[in-house]
Design a protein around this motif. Structure first.
Motif, PDB file in Angstrom:
ATOM      1  N   ARG A   1      45.536  51.189  42.784  1.00 21.93           N
ATOM      2  CA  ARG A   1      44.118  50.720  42.792  1.00 21.93           C
ATOM      3  C   ARG A   1      43.303  51.867  41.709  1.00 21.93           C
ATOM      4  O   ARG A   1      43.186  52.916  42.335  1.00 21.93           O
TER       5      ARG A   1
ATOM      6  N   ASN B   1      38.619  49.862  40.935  1.00 20.96           N
ATOM      7  CA  ASN B   1      38.525  48.401  41.301  1.00 20.96           C
ATOM      8  C   ASN B   1      39.350  47.497  40.532  1.00 20.96           C
ATOM      9  O   ASN B   1      39.227  46.011  40.477  1.00 20.96           O
TER      10      ASN B   1
ATOM     11  N   PHE C   1      43.915  46.747  39.740  1.00 22.26           N
ATOM     12  CA  PHE C   1      45.052  47.196  40.212  1.00 22.26           C
ATOM     13  C   PHE C   1      45.875  47.330  39.214  1.00 22.26           C
ATOM     14  O   PHE C   1      45.845  46.535  38.153  1.00 22.26           O
TER      15      PHE C   1
END
Length: 64
Positions: free
Chosen positions: A54, A57, A59
């Protein structure tokens, strides 16, 4: 599977070229059908060869 084909080997090499990848950038760079790339990435995650990280905010995908 116990052995990797050339596609899988190529994707693993590509994965290692950067610290982390956005999915769309990785798919574009791979030059393969999107569904195939995503399926192989899922395999790599399952086999613990890749991980989701991550960052701000979102991935991203990286090799382990």
């Amino acid at each position: 599977p116990s052995t990797f084909g050339e596609d899988e080997k190529g994707l693993l090499r590509l994965l290692g070229e950067q610290e982390n990848w956005r999915l769309n950038a990785f798919v574009r760079k791979a030059g393969m059908p999107r569904k195939k790339v995503i399926s192989r990435l899922g395999d790599f995650l399952f086999w613990n060869l890749a991980e989701l990280v991550r960052i701000e905010n979102e991935f991203r995908i990286s090799s382990k």
